[in-house]
Each structure stands twice: as C-alpha cells, then as structure tokens.
Scaffold this motif. Sequence first.
Motif, PDB file in Angstrom:
ATOM      1  N   ALA A 178       0.846  -1.189   0.000  1.00 41.92           N
ATOM      2  CA  ALA A 178       0.000   0.000   0.000  1.00 41.92           C
ATOM      3  C   ALA A 178       0.878   1.234   0.000  1.00 41.92           C
ATOM      4  O   ALA A 178       2.049   1.185   0.380  1.00 41.92           O
ATOM      5  N   LEU A 179       0.293   2.323  -0.435  1.00 38.48           N
ATOM      6  CA  LEU A 179       1.018   3.591  -0.507  1.00 38.48           C
ATOM      7  C   LEU A 179       0.126   4.689   0.045  1.00 38.48           C
ATOM      8  O   LEU A 179      -0.960   4.955  -0.490  1.00 38.48           O
ATOM      9  N   LYS A 180       0.563   5.295   1.140  1.00 34.82           N
ATOM     10  CA  LYS A 180      -0.139   6.434   1.735  1.00 34.82           C
ATOM     11  C   LYS A 180       0.447   7.674   1.080  1.00 34.82           C
ATOM     12  O   LYS A 180       1.523   8.146   1.431  1.00 34.82           O
ATOM     13  N   ALA A 181      -0.281   8.200   0.109  1.00 37.27           N
ATOM     14  CA  ALA A 181       0.288   9.163  -0.839  1.00 37.27           C
ATOM     15  C   ALA A 181      -0.099  10.595  -0.484  1.00 37.27           C
ATOM     16  O   ALA A 181      -1.123  11.106  -0.923  1.00 37.27           O
ATOM     17  N   GLU A 182       0.745  11.258   0.304  1.00 36.73           N
ATOM     18  CA  GLU A 182       0.583  12.672   0.622  1.00 36.73           C
ATOM     19  C   GLU A 182       1.780  13.472   0.109  1.00 36.73           C
ATOM     20  O   GLU A 182       2.031  14.583   0.576  1.00 36.73           O
ATOM     21  N   GLY A 183       2.510  12.924  -0.829  1.00 41.28           N
ATOM     22  CA  GLY A 183       3.709  13.585  -1.310  1.00 41.28           C
ATOM     23  C   GLY A 183       3.429  14.927  -1.961  1.00 41.28           C
ATOM     24  O   GLY A 183       2.468  15.082  -2.716  1.00 41.28           O
ATOM     25  N   GLY A 184       4.272  15.916  -1.641  1.00 44.88           N
ATOM     26  CA  GLY A 184       4.160  17.220  -2.257  1.00 44.88           C
ATOM     27  C   GLY A 184       2.998  18.063  -1.765  1.00 44.88           C
ATOM     28  O   GLY A 184       2.659  19.067  -2.383  1.00 44.88           O
ATOM     29  N   MET A 185       2.382  17.659  -0.660  1.00 41.39           N
ATOM     30  CA  MET A 185       1.265  18.445  -0.118  1.00 41.39           C
ATOM     31  C   MET A 185       1.700  19.901   0.119  1.00 41.39           C
ATOM     32  O   MET A 185       2.842  20.135   0.489  1.00 41.39           O
ATOM     33  N   PRO A 186       0.789  20.873  -0.082  1.00 37.10           N
ATOM     34  CA  PRO A 186      -0.670  20.726  -0.212  1.00 37.10           C
ATOM     35  C   PRO A 186      -1.180  20.381  -1.612  1.00 37.10           C
ATOM     36  O   PRO A 186      -2.384  20.260  -1.816  1.00 37.10           O
ATOM     37  N   SER A 187      -0.296  20.216  -2.587  1.00 32.05           N
ATOM     38  CA  SER A 187      -0.736  19.764  -3.904  1.00 32.05           C
ATOM     39  C   SER A 187      -1.161  18.302  -3.823  1.00 32.05           C
ATOM     40  O   SER A 187      -0.565  17.511  -3.081  1.00 32.05           O
ATOM     41  N   ILE A 188      -2.184  17.925  -4.607  1.00 34.85           N
ATOM     42  CA  ILE A 188      -2.589  16.523  -4.648  1.00 34.85           C
ATOM     43  C   ILE A 188      -1.925  15.772  -5.802  1.00 34.85           C
ATOM     44  O   ILE A 188      -2.244  14.622  -6.063  1.00 34.85           O
ATOM     45  N   MET A 189      -0.957  16.409  -6.471  1.00 35.01           N
ATOM     46  CA  MET A 189      -0.306  15.756  -7.600  1.00 35.01           C
ATOM     47  C   MET A 189       0.432  14.491  -7.166  1.00 35.01           C
ATOM     48  O   MET A 189       0.499  13.510  -7.924  1.00 35.01           O
ATOM     49  N   VAL A 203      -2.466  -0.882  -3.060  1.00 31.18           N
ATOM     50  CA  VAL A 203      -3.564  -0.002  -2.660  1.00 31.18           C
ATOM     51  C   VAL A 203      -3.002   1.393  -2.424  1.00 31.18           C
ATOM     52  O   VAL A 203      -2.132   1.580  -1.574  1.00 31.18           O
ATOM     53  N   VAL A 204      -3.478   2.364  -3.191  1.00 31.99           N
ATOM     54  CA  VAL A 204      -3.033   3.748  -3.034  1.00 31.99           C
ATOM     55  C   VAL A 204      -4.113   4.507  -2.279  1.00 31.99           C
ATOM     56  O   VAL A 204      -5.251   4.629  -2.751  1.00 31.99           O
ATOM     57  N   THR A 205      -3.770   4.970  -1.088  1.00 32.78           N
ATOM     58  CA  THR A 205      -4.746   5.654  -0.260  1.00 32.78           C
ATOM     59  C   THR A 205      -4.445   7.147  -0.154  1.00 32.78           C
ATOM     60  O   THR A 205      -3.286   7.548  -0.075  1.00 32.78           O
ATOM     61  N   PRO A 207      -5.150   9.581   2.649  1.00 35.31           N
ATOM     62  CA  PRO A 207      -5.614   9.518   4.040  1.00 35.31           C
ATOM     63  C   PRO A 207      -6.391  10.737   4.495  1.00 35.31           C
ATOM     64  O   PRO A 207      -7.083  10.668   5.516  1.00 35.31           O
ATOM     65  N   LEU A 208      -6.292  11.846   3.776  1.00 35.04           N
ATOM     66  CA  LEU A 208      -6.945  13.083   4.189  1.00 35.04           C
ATOM     67  C   LEU A 208      -8.374  13.087   3.647  1.00 35.04           C
ATOM     68  O   LEU A 208      -8.599  13.174   2.434  1.00 35.04           O
ATOM     69  N   GLU A 209      -9.328  12.991   4.567  1.00 36.97           N
ATOM     70  CA  GLU A 209     -10.719  12.767   4.163  1.00 36.97           C
ATOM     71  C   GLU A 209     -11.244  13.878   3.249  1.00 36.97           C
ATOM     72  O   GLU A 209     -12.070  13.614   2.363  1.00 36.97           O
ATOM     73  N   GLN A 210     -10.779  15.107   3.443  1.00 42.58           N
ATOM     74  CA  GLN A 210     -11.303  16.207   2.642  1.00 42.58           C
ATOM     75  C   GLN A 210     -10.984  16.040   1.162  1.00 42.58           C
ATOM     76  O   GLN A 210     -11.706  16.543   0.298  1.00 42.58           O
ATOM     77  N   PHE A 211      -9.914  15.318   0.850  1.00 42.15           N
ATOM     78  CA  PHE A 211      -9.578  15.016  -0.541  1.00 42.15           C
ATOM     79  C   PHE A 211     -10.141  13.656  -0.962  1.00 42.15           C
ATOM     80  O   PHE A 211     -10.668  13.512  -2.062  1.00 42.15           O
ATOM     81  N   ALA A 212     -10.022  12.665  -0.084  1.00 41.51           N
ATOM     82  CA  ALA A 212     -10.430  11.307  -0.439  1.00 41.51           C
ATOM     83  C   ALA A 212     -11.920  11.219  -0.739  1.00 41.51           C
ATOM     84  O   ALA A 212     -12.339  10.513  -1.671  1.00 41.51           O
ATOM     85  N   LEU A 213     -12.740  11.930   0.037  1.00 45.43           N
ATOM     86  CA  LEU A 213     -14.181  11.858  -0.163  1.00 45.43           C
ATOM     87  C   LEU A 213     -14.621  12.595  -1.421  1.00 45.43           C
ATOM     88  O   LEU A 213     -15.747  12.402  -1.891  1.00 45.43           O
ATOM     89  N   ALA A 214     -13.751  13.432  -1.961  1.00 52.29           N
ATOM     90  CA  ALA A 214     -14.011  14.072  -3.250  1.00 52.29           C
ATOM     91  C   ALA A 214     -13.463  13.214  -4.392  1.00 52.29           C
ATOM     92  O   ALA A 214     -14.179  12.879  -5.348  1.00 52.29           O
ATOM     93  N   LEU A 215     -12.197  12.821  -4.287  1.00 50.72           N
ATOM     94  CA  LEU A 215     -11.572  12.034  -5.349  1.00 50.72           C
ATOM     95  C   LEU A 215     -12.276  10.692  -5.548  1.00 50.72           C
ATOM     96  O   LEU A 215     -12.351  10.179  -6.669  1.00 50.72           O
ATOM     97  N   GLY A 216     -12.804  10.146  -4.452  1.00 47.02           N
ATOM     98  CA  GLY A 216     -13.466   8.849  -4.518  1.00 47.02           C
ATOM     99  C   GLY A 216     -14.767   8.865  -5.307  1.00 47.02           C
ATOM    100  O   GLY A 216     -15.324   7.810  -5.593  1.00 47.02           O
ATOM    101  N   GLN A 217     -15.245  10.052  -5.674  1.00 49.85           N
ATOM    102  CA  GLN A 217     -16.420  10.129  -6.535  1.00 49.85           C
ATOM    103  C   GLN A 217     -16.035  10.104  -8.016  1.00 49.85           C
ATOM    104  O   GLN A 217     -16.904  10.027  -8.884  1.00 49.85           O
ATOM    105  N   PHE A 223      -9.877   2.410   0.350  1.00 53.52           N
ATOM    106  CA  PHE A 223      -9.364   2.532   1.708  1.00 53.52           C
ATOM    107  C   PHE A 223      -8.953   3.972   1.971  1.00 53.52           C
ATOM    108  O   PHE A 223      -8.303   4.609   1.127  1.00 53.52           O
ATOM    109  N   ILE A 224      -9.348   4.492   3.129  1.00 53.00           N
ATOM    110  CA  ILE A 224      -8.907   5.801   3.597  1.00 53.00           C
ATOM    111  C   ILE A 224      -8.212   5.602   4.930  1.00 53.00           C
ATOM    112  O   ILE A 224      -8.802   5.074   5.872  1.00 53.00           O
ATOM    113  N   GLY A 225      -6.967   5.997   5.030  1.00 51.37           N
ATOM    114  CA  GLY A 225      -6.280   5.853   6.318  1.00 51.37           C
ATOM    115  C   GLY A 225      -4.791   6.094   6.163  1.00 51.37           C
ATOM    116  O   GLY A 225      -4.266   6.029   5.056  1.00 51.37           O
TER     117      GLY A 225
END
Length: 342
Positions: A178-189, A203-205, A207-217, A223-225
């Motif tokens: 799995a990869l918890k991908a927050e690299g380069g934040m605050p950019s989501i690139m 599994v690429v997650t 973890p930040l719900e404010q982005f995950a709940l948008a991107l997941g649409q 997985f979020i975590g």
Amino acid sequence: MALYKRHEAREWAHEHLKGVANVVIPSFTADLKGLNEKGIRHDIRHEIELGFSGTLLVSEVAMSLAEYEQFFQWSNDEAQGRLQLIHHASFNTLEENIEAAKIAERNGAALILLSYPANFYAATSQDIYDYTKAFCDATSLGVMLFQVPHWGFDRVHPSDIDAALIRRLLDDCPNICALKAEGGMPSIMGWVEAYRLFSKEVVVTMPLEQFALALGQLVPIQFIGTSDTEYYGGMIPRIFKLMQEQKYDEATALYWQINPARKARAAANAYSAQAQFLNRMLWKYEGWLNGFNGGPLRQPTMRINEGTMNSLRQALVKSGITPTDLPNGDFFTGRHPVATVA
C-alpha cells in the motif's frame, strides 16, 4: 502471526484493506508510569462501534518497546479480529523499528505504516531506498509506504518520495502492498501520480478525508487511512460507505455538513504542520470529544489550550455532531482513569 504470506501481501491488501482506518493513541495511568488497560480497551471497542475498519496503534508518544507490546496485546485481545490493527513503525532507529515490527507480527498486526526516524537524514534517493528495503526485508508483514513532507525528503525530490524510487522499491520489496500518498502536499499531484502509476499493483490511499471523499467520486478508492478522523465520530465511515454505494448526492451533503468541523480541525493542526511534529494531545482531545478515553500524555508533547479546545467543540455542534458535555478539564483525566500501574 501474519494473516498472509509475505509474497501474498499485495493480493491480501487489494482484497481486505478496505474502509476507513483512523488512530488510537495509547492511554496512560494518571502518574504516567504505565499504560491504562481500561482506557485502551475502551478505545478499541469505540472504534468498532463507530464503524472504522482499522486503526493505527500510535507509537510516537514516549513509550518503551515493552509498553508497545502491551498496547498491542490488549488491543488485539479486545478487537478479536473485528478491527485491522496497523503497526506504527515510528521508533528511534532502524534497529528499534525492526524489533517493534516483530512485536507487531506476533500480536495480531494486519499491516505496517512505515515512518522514518527524526534523526534519519536522507541526502539521496539511495539513502531512502536502503532504509526502506532493510526494514521491509526484516518483516513478514505487508508495509504501507508513506510519502509525506514530514520526512524532509523534499531535499531529494519535490514529491518527497519520487515515482522512480517508488517503482524501484515495489520491484525489490514484494511486501510493500500500500502507498499512503501525501507527497508534495498541499498539492494533490503526489497522490494523482501515485494512483496513476501504481494503483493496479498496490492499494493507493489518500488519508486526508477532505480530498479522499471528493476524489473517490471520480475514481475507485477502497481505503482511507490513517488519520485523526475520529474527530468526526463515525461520520467518515458513514460517508465512505455512501460513496461505495455510489450515493454521491447523500455523501456530498454530509461532506458539506461537517465542513465547519473540518475548518476548525485544519486551523488547530496548522502549527503542527509547520513544526513537522503532529500534536498527539490535540488528536487525543479530538477523539475524546466523541467518546474516546482521552487522558494524560507523557512529555515531550505539544500542548492544547482552552481556545483551541472550545473551537473544536463548537465546530462539531455547527456540523450537526454532538460532542461530549463534559468540561474540557475532564479530558486530562480521561473517561477510565487509572491511578498507577497495577
């Protein structure tokens, strides 16, 4: 003992690493000389009640390896397989982290979140590779690689762990699953790049719900975590479930409903982000507002003041979430206080 063989870690992750995982910060006795079993067991039960699929057992709170093993034993016994326990590889040295991973292996861990010690100064990609491979080679558990600005790896590459290095590690470490991908934040690139290149393998997650709940649409996210989503009670697992059911309008309505709390949490955590040191006392208070044990933490720890506590509490009310009516001072005692080590 691991739930899978080392070479099966990626298959296991794609099949079983699902839902929302948050964090449990250990509870201590009032004199801070030992762990509080009642508080720890309470928190594990509450995780399950709120609908979380897993939790990180936080280690970076001034605790010994022996105490961490006790923490894991009690958590595993209370969970009884109903909650995926994630080991936090965040001890002082590579050697100590390998020893802690062995503890996790024999006490029910499902996965490892790999951190890097504060004294680890990586000057090149090879330095990051060497540490990561040495750790992965020493455990039979699946490992979640953590790409985040906290490590200071932007001196090597702006994305914190660059895609070429991730590619090399995936090729050479079959238990990275799995990869918890927050690299380069605050950019989501960093997340976009990781998802585009690696999501078919691991599994690429986000973890930040404010982005995950948008991107997941827009793209499948299973997985979020892991993060301090316990601040919202059971709301993030609830919204995530609606997303999985493709009930996007309902999920979005709840997303916007909790935005006051989201803003308050971001403001409270802003200094921590600048300091590159997570305020675990703040996170523990966030959980306490929604029924977790709370209680004192050992020094060194960042502090939390009355204004911040009240801001977080009031923002939950504005978000339609009812926080505890206990006074803030009770947080420092905890719901299940224990005076000293039995």
